[in-house]
Design a protein around this motif. Structure first.
Motif, PDB file in Angstrom:
ATOM      1  N   TYR A  43       2.759   4.608  -8.039  1.00 53.35           N
ATOM      2  CA  TYR A  43       1.767   4.283  -9.062  1.00 53.35           C
ATOM      3  C   TYR A  43       0.577   5.213  -8.961  1.00 53.35           C
ATOM      4  N   SER A  44       0.048   5.618 -10.106  1.00 55.02           N
ATOM      5  CA  SER A  44      -1.021   6.620 -10.140  1.00 55.02           C
ATOM      6  C   SER A  44      -2.368   6.078  -9.686  1.00 55.02           C
ATOM      7  N   LEU A  45      -2.649   4.793  -9.928  1.00 55.10           N
ATOM      8  CA  LEU A  45      -3.939   4.228  -9.538  1.00 55.10           C
ATOM      9  C   LEU A  45      -3.888   3.739  -8.095  1.00 55.10           C
ATOM     10  N   PRO A  46      -4.992   3.857  -7.363  1.00 59.88           N
ATOM     11  CA  PRO A  46      -4.991   3.494  -5.938  1.00 59.88           C
ATOM     12  C   PRO A  46      -5.030   1.984  -5.717  1.00 59.88           C
ATOM     13  N   TYR A  47      -4.611   1.599  -4.530  1.00 66.49           N
ATOM     14  CA  TYR A  47      -4.686   0.199  -4.094  1.00 66.49           C
ATOM     15  C   TYR A  47      -6.154  -0.210  -3.955  1.00 66.49           C
ATOM     16  N   GLN A  59       2.768   1.517  -3.405  1.00 66.19           N
ATOM     17  CA  GLN A  59       1.874   1.843  -4.511  1.00 66.19           C
ATOM     18  C   GLN A  59       1.481   3.321  -4.492  1.00 66.19           C
ATOM     19  N   GLN A  60       1.234   3.862  -3.326  1.00 68.11           N
ATOM     20  CA  GLN A  60       0.859   5.271  -3.223  1.00 68.11           C
ATOM     21  C   GLN A  60       1.963   6.180  -3.751  1.00 68.11           C
ATOM     22  N   LYS A  90       0.830  -1.210   0.000  1.00 62.58           N
ATOM     23  CA  LYS A  90       0.000   0.000   0.000  1.00 62.58           C
ATOM     24  C   LYS A  90       0.862   1.258   0.000  1.00 62.58           C
ATOM     25  N   GLU A 135      -8.763  -2.281  -2.033  1.00 63.29           N
ATOM     26  CA  GLU A 135      -8.882  -2.893  -0.715  1.00 63.29           C
ATOM     27  C   GLU A 135      -9.203  -4.380  -0.813  1.00 63.29           C
TER      28      GLU A 135
END
Length: 702
Positions: free
Chosen positions: A592-596, A588-589, A585, A598
């Motif tokens: 990477y532009s797209l969110p994790y 990735q934040q 998490k 859940e």
């Protein structure tokens, strides 16, 4: 005596213009690869043995090769530890490595590729035996001390910088087993290595296993997209090509749902790797994995990833905005772009850009035509010819193998490439390159020629027509031939560092560079001809194909940065109370532009964490270096002989005999810094985006 053969030795192509290569008929090489292999009768039943090794006229020969290797190994050990040795220590160690590799490398390939179980089993037994010999060598302290004394205090014979570098590589290989440690610590290293092997195998098995859930969990209108087994639904992948957004989302959430067993395996694997590194004197496992690499340290890798990430963010966001607009148009709803959307819309928009299906390109890419194109390119760049060569009876493991002699216009024979290109039952479903015999300088001054195998999984040619390749298959062929040519063009003193036997983050440079040639319209124009009419591919198709390969390159590169960064963070210090998902998490934040998403844990399906532990970044750095080389030497003229010879002389010829960071810096005349590496990729992405904009005036990609 009638021998099994495909074709007799065929003449090479005549000298051709490197800037405007046109031929009106297929060359003998193209004809050979566009025709089903012909197997003639062998009445006398005289066979030469696999790879022309007399012992391998039958599978029992593996046992004789093993015994010969054992005897020669014993003699070389005695020579190495003798006080009266008469040659450099590194020469003895390289012969020791050569003796073992000639059996192990060839046996490993036959174990995987031979269709007859007796051969594959005998080859596997040979692999196990050689592994046992290596394990004994790794505990042979007199041998280790003899080498360490030379590395620390110089040899009694004069040595070169290459000698010293290769000796240090041998020493590091020795120390991987912990032989330099006290016995209790060495035994600990052995146990940890065994644990790491077992944990990795179990993790990889779990990474590809389907997810089984009760079918009642899924609504009936989604259930139809998946395999049903009684009362259960099996989700075997991400279904990225499904036109149903709900099916893609369901597959993503179900297939990547957290698994406590996989989480424990990965956590234990990372903990064992860290403990192994610390026991062997390294700060982290990443420090151990990156020793002698181009990047050299984890700090340099992270600096490169950070620099590249910063440059990619705005460019990747533009890619995602285009995908988002297409999603809104498709769904009629203002839904945010999600992780399960990007593979689907990337493929869909690329197909729209091509204005045709990939299958419409295949008639222009016959296997023979592609081989002719490779031959043209090799002639132009290096003055070498790929010549289809007669096979002796018993030389090959299957009746559909081609053998290429790689011949230089003045140096003569450089080596052999066996082309195992067609699918068959039991053959590994992967495109790869195998070294069978490494090149090296022999004591008599001659050169031990390299022998390699290029393996693909193409459809067999039919009597009605040749094997046809998709554009992606053409890229793969050029990639694997890039590895093969690295082996062919290297001229190293030692086989331990020949060709692809170099650092992981440099080994992919020659193969990735070949993909740039495969994506250049000038190169494709030299061989992309219809297999029936021999007409060239229409220029508009050719241009769209080349440009389409670079659509969304920023977002795809950003994803690789994310994967690479996660791999590095996992191989730092232990995760303490954090789970591997907690780390994901955070990474990735940042990267990477797209969110994790859940309640997902895609890292538990990421099998590359086993094989590429702390080295997943290697592809990105290899691509950055290849892009840098392309822009500097080949962008203006992909057929430049002067650039090709310089590239061979200053890069390919050295294999791993020169530290790769030094080799790249010398060739490009600039330091290999995170900034320079990052800038080569950003420049490439911007250049390609400009081409896309220019061509999109008549085609709405936005």
């Amino acid at each position: 005596m009638l021998k099994g053969k495909y074709f007799m030795n065929l003449p090479a192509l005549s000298c051709i213009s490197r800037r405007n290569i046109k031929v009106s008929t297929w060359s003998p090489l193209a004809t050979a690869f566009n025709t089903p292999p012909i197997q003639s009768m062998n009445i006398m039943r005289n066979e030469t043995g696999l790879f022309n090794i007399p012992e391998l006229r039958s599978f029992e020969g593996f046992y004789l090769l093993r015994e010969n290797a054992i005897h020669r190994t014993d003699a070389l050990i005695e020579e190495a530890i003798s006080h009266t040795r008469k040659r450099k220590m590194v020469e003895i160690f390289d012969e020791l490595s050569d003796v073992l590799c000639k059996v192990a490398d060839m046996a490993e390939f036959i174990r995987l590729a031979h269709p007859k179980s007796r051969y594959s089993q005998a080859a596997e037994d040979a692999c196990i035996s050689i592994s046992g010999i290596v394990e004994k060598l790794n505990t042979h302290k007199p041998l280790f001390k003899a080498l360490k004394n030379v590395v620390d205090n110089k040899d009694i014979f004069p040595t070169t910088a290459v000698d010293d570098h290769v000796a240090k590589l041998f020493l590091f290989d020795f120390e991987q087993s912990g032989i330099h440690l006290e016995e209790n610590l060495r035994q600990k290293v052995v146990r940890l290595n065994d644990n790491i092997l077992q944990l990795g195998q179990r993790f990889m098995a779990g990474a590809v296993s389907p997810r089984s859930i009760l079918k009642s969990v899924l609504p009936e209108d989604i259930r139809k997209y998946f395999s049903v087994d009684g009362e259960n639904v099996l989700v075997s992948g991400l279904y990225t090509d499904s036109q149903s957004a709900l099916a893609r989302e369901a597959a993503y959430r179900l297939y990547l749902y957290p698994d406590s067993h996989q989480e424990q395996l990965l956590s234990d694997l990372l903990r064992c790797r860290y403990e192994l590194a610390r026991t062997c004197g390294f700060e982290t496992y990443a420090h151990r994995a990156l020793k002698s690499s181009t990047a050299e340290t984890p700090g340099n890798v992270i600096a490169f990833l950070d620099e590249l990430s910063e440059g990619l963010r705005s460019r990747a966001d533009k890619d995602f905005e285009i995908m988002y607009q297409h999603k809104v148009k498709d769904s009629g709803k203002n839904l945010p772009l999600a992780a399960w959307d990007t593979p689907y819309f990337t493929a869909k928009i690329k197909k729209q850009w091509l204005q045709t299906s990939p299958s419409e390109f295949t008639p222009y890419f016959s296997l023979g035509g592609c081989m002719e194109g490779l031959n043209n390119l090799m002639q132009a760049l290096y003055g070498i010819t790929l010549q289809n060569t007669e096979l002796e009876p018993g030389e090959c493991w299957s009746n559909d193998i081609y053998k290429l002699a790689v011949t230089h216009e003045s140096e003569g024979l450089l080596g052999y490439i066996y082309c195992d290109l067609f699918e068959r039952n039991g053959k590994p479903n992967q495109d790869c390159h195998f070294t069978i015999q490494g090149g090296k300088r022999l004591p008599n001054g001659e050169y031990q020629i390299p022998i390699v195998v290029v393996m693909l999984n193409l459809n067999h040619p039919r009597w009605s027509g040749p094997t046809l390749l998709t554009p992606g298959m053409v890229d793969n062929l050029f990639h694997e031939m890039g590895h093969a040519m690295h082996s062919m063009l290297a001229r190293t003193e030692y086989q331990h560092v020949t060709g692809t036997r170099c650092s992981t983050d440099f080994a992919e440079v020659p193969s990735v560079l070949m993909e740039y040639f495969a994506g250049d319209p000038r190169v494709l124009r030299s061989f992309a001809r219809h297999f029936q009419t021999q007409e060239q591919m229409p220029d508009d198709m050719l241009q769209r194909l080349c440009v389409s390969k670079n659509i969304f390159s920023a977002s795809e590169t950003q994803l690789q940065v994310f994967y690479s960064a996660l791999d590095q963070f996992y191989h730092r210090k232990p995760l303490a109370e954090q789970s591997t998902t907690d780390v994901l998490k955070v990474v990735q934040q940042k990267y990477y532009s797209l969110p994790y998403v859940e309640n997902t844990a895609w890292q538990l399906r990421f099998s590359h964490l086993v094989g590429y532990g702390a080295k997943y970044y290697s592809y990105l750095i290899s691509r950055a270096i290849a892009s840098w080389i392309w822009q500097t030497y080949f962008k203006d003229d992909p057929f430049s002989r002067s650039a090709g010879e310089k590239y061979r002389r200053e890069c390919l010829s050295h294999g791993g005999g020169v530290p790769s960071r030094q080799l790249v810096a010398n060739f490009l005349k600039r330091d290999v810094t995170p900034e320079n590496l990052s800038q080569s990729l950003i420049t490439e992405i911007d250049t390609n985006n400009d081409k896309i904009k220019e061509m999109s005036r008549d085609f709405d990609i936005n």
